[in-house]
Motif scaffolding. Structure first.
Motif, PDB file in Angstrom:
ATOM      1  N   THR A 136      15.130  -8.360  -0.787  1.00  0.00           N
ATOM      2  CA  THR A 136      14.035  -9.521  -1.690  1.00  0.00           C
ATOM      3  C   THR A 136      13.193  -8.497  -2.078  1.00  0.00           C
ATOM      4  O   THR A 136      12.370  -8.216  -1.067  1.00  0.00           O
ATOM      5  N   VAL A 137      12.725  -8.633  -3.060  1.00  0.00           N
ATOM      6  CA  VAL A 137      11.475  -7.865  -3.395  1.00  0.00           C
ATOM      7  C   VAL A 137      10.538  -8.757  -3.899  1.00  0.00           C
ATOM      8  O   VAL A 137      10.834  -9.507  -5.139  1.00  0.00           O
ATOM      9  N   THR A 138       9.523  -8.668  -3.426  1.00  0.00           N
ATOM     10  CA  THR A 138       7.994  -9.520  -3.875  1.00  0.00           C
ATOM     11  C   THR A 138       7.158  -8.033  -4.961  1.00  0.00           C
ATOM     12  O   THR A 138       6.361  -7.290  -4.613  1.00  0.00           O
ATOM     13  N   LYS A 139       6.544  -8.847  -5.904  1.00  0.00           N
ATOM     14  CA  LYS A 139       5.743  -8.068  -6.783  1.00  0.00           C
ATOM     15  C   LYS A 139       4.133  -8.542  -6.764  1.00  0.00           C
ATOM     16  O   LYS A 139       3.354  -9.195  -5.843  1.00  0.00           O
ATOM     17  N   VAL A 140       3.727  -7.492  -6.509  1.00  0.00           N
ATOM     18  CA  VAL A 140       2.812  -7.314  -6.212  1.00  0.00           C
ATOM     19  C   VAL A 140       1.961  -7.114  -7.117  1.00  0.00           C
ATOM     20  O   VAL A 140       2.256  -6.487  -8.033  1.00  0.00           O
ATOM     21  N   GLY A 141       0.765  -7.723  -7.659  1.00  0.00           N
ATOM     22  CA  GLY A 141      -0.304  -7.875  -8.618  1.00  0.00           C
ATOM     23  C   GLY A 141      -1.531  -6.676  -9.153  1.00  0.00           C
ATOM     24  O   GLY A 141      -1.659  -6.240  -7.750  1.00  0.00           O
ATOM     25  N   ARG A 142      -1.503  -6.679  -9.481  1.00  0.00           N
ATOM     26  CA  ARG A 142      -2.241  -5.025  -9.733  1.00  0.00           C
ATOM     27  C   ARG A 142      -3.750  -5.540  -8.980  1.00  0.00           C
ATOM     28  O   ARG A 142      -4.611  -4.954  -7.987  1.00  0.00           O
ATOM     29  N   ASN A 143      -4.421  -6.776  -8.996  1.00  0.00           N
ATOM     30  CA  ASN A 143      -5.233  -7.659  -7.937  1.00  0.00           C
ATOM     31  C   ASN A 143      -5.346  -7.864  -6.561  1.00  0.00           C
ATOM     32  O   ASN A 143      -6.471  -8.148  -6.485  1.00  0.00           O
ATOM     33  N   ASP A 144      -4.337  -7.510  -5.935  1.00  0.00           N
ATOM     34  CA  ASP A 144      -3.803  -8.056  -4.750  1.00  0.00           C
ATOM     35  C   ASP A 144      -3.935  -7.220  -4.136  1.00  0.00           C
ATOM     36  O   ASP A 144      -3.918  -5.548  -3.696  1.00  0.00           O
ATOM     37  N   PRO A 145      -4.207  -7.253  -2.668  1.00  0.00           N
ATOM     38  CA  PRO A 145      -4.400  -6.447  -1.663  1.00  0.00           C
ATOM     39  C   PRO A 145      -3.561  -5.933  -1.157  1.00  0.00           C
ATOM     40  O   PRO A 145      -1.896  -5.982  -1.557  1.00  0.00           O
ATOM     41  N   CYS A 146      -3.522  -3.942  -1.212  1.00  0.00           N
ATOM     42  CA  CYS A 146      -2.444  -3.137  -1.524  1.00  0.00           C
ATOM     43  C   CYS A 146      -1.917  -3.642  -0.335  1.00  0.00           C
ATOM     44  O   CYS A 146      -2.303  -3.868   1.054  1.00  0.00           O
ATOM     45  N   ILE A 147      -0.896  -3.198  -0.270  1.00  0.00           N
ATOM     46  CA  ILE A 147       0.799  -3.803   1.247  1.00  0.00           C
ATOM     47  C   ILE A 147       0.978  -2.677   1.718  1.00  0.00           C
ATOM     48  O   ILE A 147       1.387  -2.720   2.894  1.00  0.00           O
ATOM     49  N   CYS A 148      -0.091  -1.661   1.588  1.00  0.00           N
ATOM     50  CA  CYS A 148      -0.234  -0.919   2.936  1.00  0.00           C
ATOM     51  C   CYS A 148      -1.391  -0.906   3.782  1.00  0.00           C
ATOM     52  O   CYS A 148      -1.337  -0.632   4.955  1.00  0.00           O
ATOM     53  N   GLY A 149      -2.046  -2.312   3.746  1.00  0.00           N
ATOM     54  CA  GLY A 149      -3.348  -2.744   4.082  1.00  0.00           C
ATOM     55  C   GLY A 149      -4.903  -1.574   4.510  1.00  0.00           C
ATOM     56  O   GLY A 149      -5.130  -1.833   5.474  1.00  0.00           O
ATOM     57  N   SER A 150      -4.868  -1.266   3.400  1.00  0.00           N
ATOM     58  CA  SER A 150      -5.877  -0.192   3.204  1.00  0.00           C
ATOM     59  C   SER A 150      -7.158  -1.232   3.079  1.00  0.00           C
ATOM     60  O   SER A 150      -8.159  -0.743   3.165  1.00  0.00           O
ATOM     61  N   ALA A 151      -7.373  -2.321   3.085  1.00  0.00           N
ATOM     62  CA  ALA A 151      -7.809  -3.472   2.654  1.00  0.00           C
ATOM     63  C   ALA A 151      -9.118  -3.518   0.536  1.00  0.00           C
ATOM     64  O   ALA A 151      -9.467  -3.698   0.609  1.00  0.00           O
ATOM     65  N   LEU A 152      -7.789  -2.402   0.409  1.00  0.00           N
ATOM     66  CA  LEU A 152      -8.345  -2.151  -1.046  1.00  0.00           C
ATOM     67  C   LEU A 152      -7.763  -2.758  -1.713  1.00  0.00           C
ATOM     68  O   LEU A 152      -6.293  -3.382  -1.875  1.00  0.00           O
ATOM     69  N   LYS A 153      -7.474  -2.906  -3.360  1.00  0.00           N
ATOM     70  CA  LYS A 153      -6.982  -3.590  -4.282  1.00  0.00           C
ATOM     71  C   LYS A 153      -5.676  -2.525  -4.740  1.00  0.00           C
ATOM     72  O   LYS A 153      -5.720  -1.802  -4.929  1.00  0.00           O
ATOM     73  N   TYR A 154      -4.980  -2.914  -4.799  1.00  0.00           N
ATOM     74  CA  TYR A 154      -3.737  -2.819  -4.972  1.00  0.00           C
ATOM     75  C   TYR A 154      -3.561  -1.410  -6.244  1.00  0.00           C
ATOM     76  O   TYR A 154      -2.441  -0.671  -5.916  1.00  0.00           O
TER      77      TYR A 154
END
Length: 160
Positions: A136-154
């Protein structure tokens, strides 16, 4: 064999060998599952047959099973989960993955094995294969928190 192939970390002579030789009976479904794996590794097909419940032996191919066990290169056993199957239970399930190489190709046998206990003796009844779960793949939106955990936007991090 010095270490037991079932992966317990114990010596074979102290672990599965007493069950396979008939010196002891397995007290739990998991112990029987481990001994059955060790029996496949050691090509002890009589043990495999004898620990299969008599009501589930129809169609058992002794020679074919022996040939398969001999030709396989056994890589290890991983117990995923057990449901019941304890000293005071009469039934249980053991989910496991048996890894082996066949014709040079690595394989995994992932099964949920059923066991019953009759007159104090555990028997394997039947198993059901567990198929890999679909990816399963969850789409990450451009303005979502980054999946790497950096606390930046994706879009400012991994999405650059």
């Amino acid at each position: 064999m010095s270490n037991c192939p079932c992966g317990s970390g114990a010596a074979y002579s102290d672990c599965c060998e007493p069950f396979i030789s008939g010196a002891r009976t397995a007290e739990t479904a998991e112990l029987l599952m481990r001994a059955r794996y060790a029996a496949y590794v050691g090509v002890e097909m009589d043990f495999i047959f004898e620990t299969t419940h008599p009501g589930h032996r129809q169609g058992y191919d002794h020679d074919g099973t022996k040939e398969w066990a001999e030709k396989s290169e056994w890589q290890g056993l991983e117990i995923i989960d057990t449901i019941k199957g304890g000293i005071n239970d009469t039934s249980g399930q053991v989910e496991f993955i048996a890894r082996f190489s066949e014709n040079g190709k690595l394989r995994e046998h992932h099964e949920n094995a059923g066991f019953v206990r009759e007159n104090g003796i555990w028997f394997f009844t039947e198993g059901s294969m567990i198929r890999p779960k679909p990816l399963t793949v969850t789409k990450v939106g451009r303005n979502d928190p980054c999946i790497c955990g950096s606390a930046l936007k994706y879009k400012k991090c991994c999405g650059k």
